[in-house]
Motif scaffolding. Sequence first.
Motif, PDB file in Angstrom:
ATOM      1  N   TYR A  88     -18.787  -2.385   1.520  1.00 11.10           N
ATOM      2  CA  TYR A  88     -18.503  -3.239   2.663  1.00 11.10           C
ATOM      3  C   TYR A  88     -19.028  -2.681   3.989  1.00 11.10           C
ATOM      4  O   TYR A  88     -18.930  -3.348   5.021  1.00 11.10           O
ATOM      5  N   GLY A  89     -19.534  -1.452   3.955  1.00 18.18           N
ATOM      6  CA  GLY A  89     -20.100  -0.852   5.155  1.00 18.18           C
ATOM      7  C   GLY A  89     -19.066  -0.662   6.254  1.00 18.18           C
ATOM      8  O   GLY A  89     -17.876  -0.518   5.995  1.00 18.18           O
ATOM      9  N   LYS A  90     -19.553  -0.690   7.467  1.00 11.86           N
ATOM     10  CA  LYS A  90     -18.690  -0.428   8.614  1.00 11.86           C
ATOM     11  C   LYS A  90     -17.529  -1.406   8.715  1.00 11.86           C
ATOM     12  O   LYS A  90     -16.484  -1.089   9.276  1.00 11.86           O
ATOM     13  N   TRP A  91     -17.681  -2.605   8.142  1.00  9.07           N
ATOM     14  CA  TRP A  91     -16.618  -3.610   8.217  1.00  9.07           C
ATOM     15  C   TRP A  91     -15.368  -3.189   7.459  1.00  9.07           C
ATOM     16  O   TRP A  91     -14.276  -3.695   7.706  1.00  9.07           O
ATOM     17  N   SER A  92     -15.525  -2.242   6.536  1.00  9.80           N
ATOM     18  CA  SER A  92     -14.346  -1.743   5.822  1.00  9.80           C
ATOM     19  C   SER A  92     -13.385  -1.039   6.774  1.00  9.80           C
ATOM     20  O   SER A  92     -12.201  -0.903   6.479  1.00  9.80           O
ATOM     21  N   LEU A  93     -13.883  -0.620   7.935  1.00 10.48           N
ATOM     22  CA  LEU A  93     -13.001   0.026   8.912  1.00 10.48           C
ATOM     23  C   LEU A  93     -11.938  -0.926   9.448  1.00 10.48           C
ATOM     24  O   LEU A  93     -10.927  -0.487   9.980  1.00 10.48           O
ATOM     25  N   LEU A  94     -12.153  -2.218   9.294  1.00 14.65           N
ATOM     26  CA  LEU A  94     -11.124  -3.181   9.688  1.00 14.65           C
ATOM     27  C   LEU A  94      -9.890  -3.075   8.789  1.00 14.65           C
ATOM     28  O   LEU A  94      -8.834  -3.594   9.123  1.00 14.65           O
ATOM     29  N   ALA A  95     -10.039  -2.391   7.649  1.00 15.28           N
ATOM     30  CA  ALA A  95      -8.911  -2.135   6.751  1.00 15.28           C
ATOM     31  C   ALA A  95      -8.328  -0.734   6.973  1.00 15.28           C
ATOM     32  O   ALA A  95      -7.522  -0.270   6.175  1.00 15.28           O
ATOM     33  N   SER A  96      -8.718  -0.091   8.043  1.00 16.51           N
ATOM     34  CA  SER A  96      -8.240   1.274   8.300  1.00 16.51           C
ATOM     35  C   SER A  96      -6.733   1.333   8.561  1.00 16.51           C
ATOM     36  O   SER A  96      -6.135   2.396   8.492  1.00 16.51           O
ATOM     37  N   TRP A  97      -6.113   0.209   8.823  1.00 13.89           N
ATOM     38  CA  TRP A  97      -4.670   0.168   9.053  1.00 13.89           C
ATOM     39  C   TRP A  97      -3.873   0.094   7.750  1.00 13.89           C
ATOM     40  O   TRP A  97      -2.664   0.319   7.738  1.00 13.89           O
ATOM     41  N   VAL A  98      -4.541  -0.200   6.644  1.00 15.65           N
ATOM     42  CA  VAL A  98      -3.865  -0.408   5.364  1.00 15.65           C
ATOM     43  C   VAL A  98      -3.323   0.925   4.822  1.00 15.65           C
ATOM     44  O   VAL A  98      -4.062   1.906   4.748  1.00 15.65           O
ATOM     45  N   PRO A  99      -2.044   0.959   4.454  1.00 17.30           N
ATOM     46  CA  PRO A  99      -1.485   2.187   3.893  1.00 17.30           C
ATOM     47  C   PRO A  99      -2.265   2.655   2.660  1.00 17.30           C
ATOM     48  O   PRO A  99      -2.830   1.846   1.928  1.00 17.30           O
ATOM     49  N   ILE A 100      -2.309   3.925   2.457  1.00 13.99           N
ATOM     50  CA  ILE A 100      -2.920   4.629   1.335  1.00 13.99           C
ATOM     51  C   ILE A 100      -4.447   4.637   1.415  1.00 13.99           C
ATOM     52  O   ILE A 100      -5.049   5.694   1.329  1.00 13.99           O
ATOM     53  N   ILE A 101      -5.109   3.503   1.589  1.00 12.84           N
ATOM     54  CA  ILE A 101      -6.577   3.512   1.604  1.00 12.84           C
ATOM     55  C   ILE A 101      -7.177   3.657   2.998  1.00 12.84           C
ATOM     56  O   ILE A 101      -8.328   4.035   3.145  1.00 12.84           O
ATOM     57  N   GLY A 102      -6.398   3.362   4.038  1.00  9.10           N
ATOM     58  CA  GLY A 102      -6.940   3.382   5.395  1.00  9.10           C
ATOM     59  C   GLY A 102      -7.421   4.754   5.840  1.00  9.10           C
ATOM     60  O   GLY A 102      -8.512   4.880   6.404  1.00  9.10           O
ATOM     61  N   ASP A 103      -6.621   5.772   5.612  1.00  8.13           N
ATOM     62  CA  ASP A 103      -7.004   7.120   6.035  1.00  8.13           C
ATOM     63  C   ASP A 103      -8.246   7.619   5.294  1.00  8.13           C
ATOM     64  O   ASP A 103      -9.181   8.117   5.932  1.00  8.13           O
ATOM     65  N   PRO A 104      -8.314   7.475   3.971  1.00  7.39           N
ATOM     66  CA  PRO A 104      -9.546   7.882   3.283  1.00  7.39           C
ATOM     67  C   PRO A 104     -10.784   7.098   3.733  1.00  7.39           C
ATOM     68  O   PRO A 104     -11.883   7.641   3.760  1.00  7.39           O
ATOM     69  N   ILE A 105     -10.615   5.836   4.113  1.00  9.49           N
ATOM     70  CA  ILE A 105     -11.766   5.067   4.614  1.00  9.49           C
ATOM     71  C   ILE A 105     -12.299   5.695   5.893  1.00  9.49           C
ATOM     72  O   ILE A 105     -13.507   5.794   6.091  1.00  9.49           O
ATOM     73  N   THR A 106     -11.392   6.141   6.765  1.00  8.05           N
ATOM     74  CA  THR A 106     -11.855   6.752   8.007  1.00  8.05           C
ATOM     75  C   THR A 106     -12.525   8.100   7.755  1.00  8.05           C
ATOM     76  O   THR A 106     -13.473   8.460   8.453  1.00  8.05           O
ATOM     77  N   ILE A 107     -12.069   8.819   6.755  1.00 10.40           N
ATOM     78  CA  ILE A 107     -12.739  10.072   6.378  1.00 10.40           C
ATOM     79  C   ILE A 107     -14.102   9.761   5.777  1.00 10.40           C
ATOM     80  O   ILE A 107     -15.104  10.397   6.108  1.00 10.40           O
TER      81      ILE A 107
END
Length: 142
Positions: A88-107
């Motif tokens: 999903y590229g950079k747009w996946s960062l819009l899910a950075s608020w989601v518990p469990i997966i959000g933090d790993p997405i930002t990493i």
Amino acid sequence: MTVYIGLFFTALIAATILPAQSEALLVVLLVTGEYSVIALIAVAGAGNILGSVINWTLGRGLERFRGRRWFPVSEATLEKAQRWYQRYGKWSLLASWVPIIGDPITIAAGVLKEPLPMFILLVSIAKIGRYAVLAMVTLGLA
């Protein structure tokens, strides 16, 4: 002022891999009616965004330590986040608020070298949006 500082640091910690509940604290502060709703959302958002920037920085610098026992994210979780991010590229960062997966997405965004300005923009939309929706629900505005 102490309340805002506490909310800021709780939100910052909650955005990293450390456990914290910024949402619960925000709801408690909103329900008291003693504090500015806009200020609470802004402070929580700023702390949460800074915590995500810390994750991005960890991703940029710690990739070489990936797989080591002390690495802050499990190999499986990081690989899942990287696949999600690559799909999903950079747009996946819009899910950075989601518990469990959000933090790993930002990493993963740091590991995959997402430019910091775009990272901050998308994470800000996600994090502040979440707090705004939470405030509206808490206050019966939604």
